[in-house]
Each structure stands twice: as C-alpha cells, then as structure tokens.
Design an enzyme around this catalytic site. Structure first.
Site, PDB file in Angstrom:
ATOM      1  N   ASN A  26       1.667   3.550  10.813  1.00  0.00           N
ATOM      2  CA  ASN A  26       0.879   4.037  11.955  1.00  0.00           C
ATOM      3  C   ASN A  26       1.297   3.226  13.171  1.00  0.00           C
ATOM      4  O   ASN A  26       1.861   2.150  13.027  1.00  0.00           O
ATOM      5  CB  ASN A  26      -0.627   3.820  11.691  1.00  0.00           C
ATOM      6  CG  ASN A  26      -0.929   2.362  11.397  1.00  0.00           C
ATOM      7  OD1 ASN A  26      -0.712   1.876  10.283  1.00  0.00           O
ATOM      8  ND2 ASN A  26      -1.408   1.644  12.390  1.00  0.00           N
ATOM      9  N   ALA A  70       2.907  -2.019   4.137  1.00  0.00           N
ATOM     10  CA  ALA A  70       2.636  -1.030   5.176  1.00  0.00           C
ATOM     11  C   ALA A  70       2.206  -1.836   6.401  1.00  0.00           C
ATOM     12  O   ALA A  70       1.490  -2.831   6.267  1.00  0.00           O
ATOM     13  CB  ALA A  70       1.516  -0.109   4.727  1.00  0.00           C
ATOM     14  N   MET A  84      -1.524  -7.204   7.027  1.00  0.00           N
ATOM     15  CA  MET A  84      -2.515  -8.148   6.492  1.00  0.00           C
ATOM     16  C   MET A  84      -2.037  -8.792   5.192  1.00  0.00           C
ATOM     17  O   MET A  84      -2.846  -9.206   4.363  1.00  0.00           O
ATOM     18  CB  MET A  84      -3.832  -7.408   6.237  1.00  0.00           C
ATOM     19  CG  MET A  84      -4.348  -6.652   7.434  1.00  0.00           C
ATOM     20  SD  MET A  84      -5.768  -5.642   6.968  1.00  0.00           S
ATOM     21  CE  MET A  84      -5.934  -4.592   8.418  1.00  0.00           C
ATOM     22  N   SER A  85      -0.739  -8.853   5.010  1.00  0.00           N
ATOM     23  CA  SER A  85      -0.225  -9.418   3.752  1.00  0.00           C
ATOM     24  C   SER A  85       1.049 -10.204   4.004  1.00  0.00           C
ATOM     25  O   SER A  85       1.320 -10.598   5.136  1.00  0.00           O
ATOM     26  CB  SER A  85       0.061  -8.271   2.770  1.00  0.00           C
ATOM     27  OG  SER A  85       1.117  -7.469   3.244  1.00  0.00           O
ATOM     28  N   HIS A 113      -7.242   3.946   6.923  1.00  0.00           N
ATOM     29  CA  HIS A 113      -6.446   3.661   5.720  1.00  0.00           C
ATOM     30  C   HIS A 113      -5.805   4.933   5.161  1.00  0.00           C
ATOM     31  O   HIS A 113      -4.699   4.893   4.614  1.00  0.00           O
ATOM     32  CB  HIS A 113      -7.343   2.983   4.674  1.00  0.00           C
ATOM     33  CG  HIS A 113      -6.604   2.458   3.477  1.00  0.00           C
ATOM     34  ND1 HIS A 113      -5.570   1.546   3.580  1.00  0.00           N
ATOM     35  CD2 HIS A 113      -6.739   2.710   2.149  1.00  0.00           C
ATOM     36  CE1 HIS A 113      -5.105   1.273   2.362  1.00  0.00           C
ATOM     37  NE2 HIS A 113      -5.802   1.964   1.485  1.00  0.00           N
ATOM     38  N   SER A 122       0.821  -1.216   0.000  1.00  0.00           N
ATOM     39  CA  SER A 122       0.000   0.000   0.000  1.00  0.00           C
ATOM     40  C   SER A 122       0.852   1.261   0.000  1.00  0.00           C
ATOM     41  O   SER A 122       1.684   1.453   0.883  1.00  0.00           O
ATOM     42  CB  SER A 122      -0.853   0.078   1.268  1.00  0.00           C
ATOM     43  OG  SER A 122      -1.706  -1.004   1.359  1.00  0.00           O
ATOM     44  N   HIS A 151      -3.800   0.087  -4.416  1.00  0.00           N
ATOM     45  CA  HIS A 151      -3.106  -1.041  -5.050  1.00  0.00           C
ATOM     46  C   HIS A 151      -3.484  -1.055  -6.523  1.00  0.00           C
ATOM     47  O   HIS A 151      -4.652  -1.203  -6.863  1.00  0.00           O
ATOM     48  CB  HIS A 151      -3.545  -2.368  -4.418  1.00  0.00           C
ATOM     49  CG  HIS A 151      -3.097  -2.531  -3.007  1.00  0.00           C
ATOM     50  ND1 HIS A 151      -1.920  -3.154  -2.678  1.00  0.00           N
ATOM     51  CD2 HIS A 151      -3.655  -2.153  -1.843  1.00  0.00           C
ATOM     52  CE1 HIS A 151      -1.779  -3.151  -1.364  1.00  0.00           C
ATOM     53  NE2 HIS A 151      -2.821  -2.544  -0.829  1.00  0.00           N
ATOM     54  N   HIS A 206      -4.819  -9.902  -1.330  1.00  0.00           N
ATOM     55  CA  HIS A 206      -4.941 -10.155   0.114  1.00  0.00           C
ATOM     56  C   HIS A 206      -6.039 -11.182   0.358  1.00  0.00           C
ATOM     57  O   HIS A 206      -7.038 -11.207  -0.359  1.00  0.00           O
ATOM     58  CB  HIS A 206      -5.325  -8.863   0.848  1.00  0.00           C
ATOM     59  CG  HIS A 206      -4.395  -7.717   0.591  1.00  0.00           C
ATOM     60  ND1 HIS A 206      -4.515  -6.922  -0.508  1.00  0.00           N
ATOM     61  CD2 HIS A 206      -3.345  -7.254   1.299  1.00  0.00           C
ATOM     62  CE1 HIS A 206      -3.560  -6.001  -0.487  1.00  0.00           C
ATOM     63  NE2 HIS A 206      -2.835  -6.181   0.598  1.00  0.00           N
ATOM     64  N   TYR A 211      -8.104 -11.008   2.711  1.00  0.00           N
ATOM     65  CA  TYR A 211      -9.344 -10.322   3.114  1.00  0.00           C
ATOM     66  C   TYR A 211     -10.189  -9.913   1.916  1.00  0.00           C
ATOM     67  O   TYR A 211     -11.366  -9.587   2.065  1.00  0.00           O
ATOM     68  CB  TYR A 211      -9.062  -9.118   4.034  1.00  0.00           C
ATOM     69  CG  TYR A 211      -8.253  -8.002   3.428  1.00  0.00           C
ATOM     70  CD1 TYR A 211      -8.774  -7.164   2.437  1.00  0.00           C
ATOM     71  CD2 TYR A 211      -6.954  -7.761   3.853  1.00  0.00           C
ATOM     72  CE1 TYR A 211      -8.031  -6.147   1.890  1.00  0.00           C
ATOM     73  CE2 TYR A 211      -6.200  -6.742   3.322  1.00  0.00           C
ATOM     74  CZ  TYR A 211      -6.735  -5.934   2.334  1.00  0.00           C
ATOM     75  OH  TYR A 211      -5.994  -4.931   1.783  1.00  0.00           O
ATOM     76  N   GLU A 212      -9.590  -9.939   0.722  1.00  0.00           N
ATOM     77  CA  GLU A 212     -10.381  -9.655  -0.478  1.00  0.00           C
ATOM     78  C   GLU A 212     -11.231 -10.861  -0.863  1.00  0.00           C
ATOM     79  O   GLU A 212     -12.063 -10.772  -1.758  1.00  0.00           O
ATOM     80  CB  GLU A 212      -9.453  -9.291  -1.648  1.00  0.00           C
ATOM     81  CG  GLU A 212      -8.717  -7.976  -1.453  1.00  0.00           C
ATOM     82  CD  GLU A 212      -7.704  -7.728  -2.561  1.00  0.00           C
ATOM     83  OE1 GLU A 212      -8.103  -7.247  -3.623  1.00  0.00           O
ATOM     84  OE2 GLU A 212      -6.511  -8.020  -2.353  1.00  0.00           O
TER      85      GLU A 212
HETATM   86  N1  HPA Z   1      -2.728  -3.269  11.377  1.00  0.00           N
HETATM   87  C1  HPA Z   1      -2.817  -4.150  10.371  1.00  0.00           C
HETATM   88  N2  HPA Z   1      -2.434  -3.869   9.140  1.00  0.00           N
HETATM   89  C2  HPA Z   1      -1.918  -2.655   8.891  1.00  0.00           C
HETATM   90  C3  HPA Z   1      -1.797  -1.692   9.900  1.00  0.00           C
HETATM   91  C4  HPA Z   1      -2.216  -2.015  11.210  1.00  0.00           C
HETATM   92  O1  HPA Z   1      -2.150  -1.219  12.172  1.00  0.00           O
HETATM   93  N3  HPA Z   1      -1.244  -0.576   9.315  1.00  0.00           N
HETATM   94  C5  HPA Z   1      -1.049  -0.894   8.004  1.00  0.00           C
HETATM   95  N4  HPA Z   1      -1.454  -2.147   7.749  1.00  0.00           N
END
Ligand code: HPA
Length: 274
Positions: free
Chosen positions: A237, A115, A213-214, A249, A32, A63, A85, A87-88
C-alpha cells in the site's frame, strides 16, 4: 526482561533436529500474505511454533505460525511461515529468537520478506523492493542485556546489514527475468497502528522508502550472529497521507496476494544462487 540463553536456543534446536536430518544453510522468513513460498518447499517437515521449546506463538491474521524444513530448488532451507512482532507484546529478543535457532541449525544466509507501506512516491502498490538498509525506529533492540559471546560480539557492525553480494544477485536475477525491482531503505516501527501522515513525512525526510512493523530486530540478531541477509519488501500500500484513502490490513493482504507470482519467481530463482 526475559534473557534468552544458549541453552534455550540449543533446546529448541535439538527438538527440531529430532524431526529432520536436514542441515539447512538458508533461512527464510515470510511476511504477511507471502506464505505462498511455503507451497514450493519439497519434502517438508512442518513443526508448529507452539511445539518448539521456548518459541513464542504467532497471533496475527495472515501469519501461520509454522516452521518448515525442506528443500527449495534443491537447496535445504528452514522457513518461518509467519513471524513474531513486538506489537504482539513480545520483547525484541523474543521476536528474533527463531533467528538464533536458525543459526544453531547451521543457517548462514537469511532471506527476510515483509509487507511494507510505500513512502517513496515513485513506488506503486504491488512493487517489490530490495532492502538496501534499514532504520531501526522501534526504540527497542534485541541485543540489550548481557552479551553472550557465543552468539556474537557486544558491538556488532551494521555497515552492511543487507549484503551487497546478495543484493547484486537479486538485482541480476530480477533483470534477467524482467521482474521490476525497486531498491530502498526500510523503516521499522513498533506499530500496531499505521503511521500518521506527519510521521510519513518525517520518515521520508529521514531517508526511508518504505515502512513496516517487523524485520529490524531479526536482522540485528542475524548480523550479530554473522548471518548474511537479503531483504525483500512487498509494497502492499502507499503509506499514510500519500493517497486520499485510509489504510487497512485487508488491502495489505490483497496486494501481497496479487504479487505472489512475481514474488515467487524472484525468490525461487534467488535461493539457489545465495
Ligand atoms: N505501515 C506500516 N506497516 C505496514 C504498512 C504501512 O503502511 N503496510 C504494510 N505494513
């Protein structure tokens, strides 16, 4: 469950080979907001995922969904701008399908980027983190099902999932170029919700420094295929519960945007030395 076979990989590979005569040895997967690297690829052939046989489609904002084959700092590379991903809705074997295709194209080294939320409280948003190891907490595995020995062994070794050699190179370059580089363990979760503060406490206790998540299914398939892996997270973050603010996001995209120069500086120097 969809079983991916060698024929499907070969069909995808044949389609790509029909578009370029390059034989990339290095694969790059951009997470991302980190697609900026794609602008540094010279003489690139760009192929939309949807045009490649058996490739899934990328559905997330930030993406792009393109495969590029070209030259980065004089080295032939194949680059995924955007990834798949779980989750998709894709199974883990599908999220890692492009890695199988890369292997078939001749790739033996893979740079994965993502990320991630910072769990280690000594991290700051905007930090880059070399992935030393991962925790696959998705509850899924891309290697489930009959093992095709042409892909790799039934029980692949994961004791050096992220190559010590490549990590050494990345650390040396970061030092040389004065780019601060954290190092730590990446916890891969399914998503798509961000974690609860209690989950972050659990992950920290388990030894995780960052969460995302990847990546984990791609790296499992890469190691299965004998591909050497380097992983870099952009801490976009602080993870849930660390700061008194909700996660979104937009923040992830803004932070990755801010670190693009630092990220590019590191990655473009690492590629020729891989
Ligand atoms: N958690 C999960 N996935 C992420 C995060 C997070 O805080 N930041 C970017 N991808």
């Amino acid at each position: 469950m969809l079983t991916l076979n060698h024929e499907m990989v070969q069909e995808a590979c044949a389609y790509i080979r029909g578009k370029t005569s390059r034989s990339p040895e290095i694969g790059l997967i951009l997470g991302s907001g980190l697609g900026i690297l794609a602008d540094s690829i010279e003489d690139a052939v760009t192929i939309r995922y949807e045009d490649i046989p058996h490739f899934p489609k990328s559905t997330v904002e930030g993406h792009a969904g393109e495969l590029m084959i070209g030259s980065a700092c004089g080295v032939d590379v194949v680059l995924m701008k955007g990834r798949f991903h779980m989750y998709e809705g894709y199974g883990p074997e599908l999220t890692a399908f492009p890695v199988r295709v890369m292997k078939e194209l001749g790739v033996n080294k893979l740079l994965v980027t993502n990320a991630a939320g910072g769990i280690n409280t000594s991290f700051n948003p905007g930090d880059l983190m070399l992935i030393s190891d991962h925790l696959n907490l998705t509850g899924r595995n891309p290697l489930i099902g009959p093992n095709d020995a042409a892909f790799g062994p039934r029980f692949p070794d994961m004791s050096e999932a992220y190559s010590r050699r490549l990590r050494g190179i990345a650390k040396g370059i970061a030092e040389e170029k004065n780019i601060p580089l954290q190092e730590g363990v990446y916890a891969g979760l399914l998503g798509p919700n961000y974690e609860t503060p209690a989950e972050i406490v659990m992950l920290r206790t388990m030894g995780a420094d960052a969460v995302g998540m990847s990546t984990v299914s791609e790296v499992i398939v890469a190691r299965h295929a004998g591909i050497e892996v380097l992983g870099i997270s952009c801490i976009s973050n602080m993870a849930a519960g660390i700061l008194d603010q909700p996660l979104c996001h937009d923040e992830v995209m803004e932070t990755t945007e801010q670190v693009r120069e630092k990220f590019l500086g590191l990655v473009l120097s690492v590629i020729p030395q891989m």
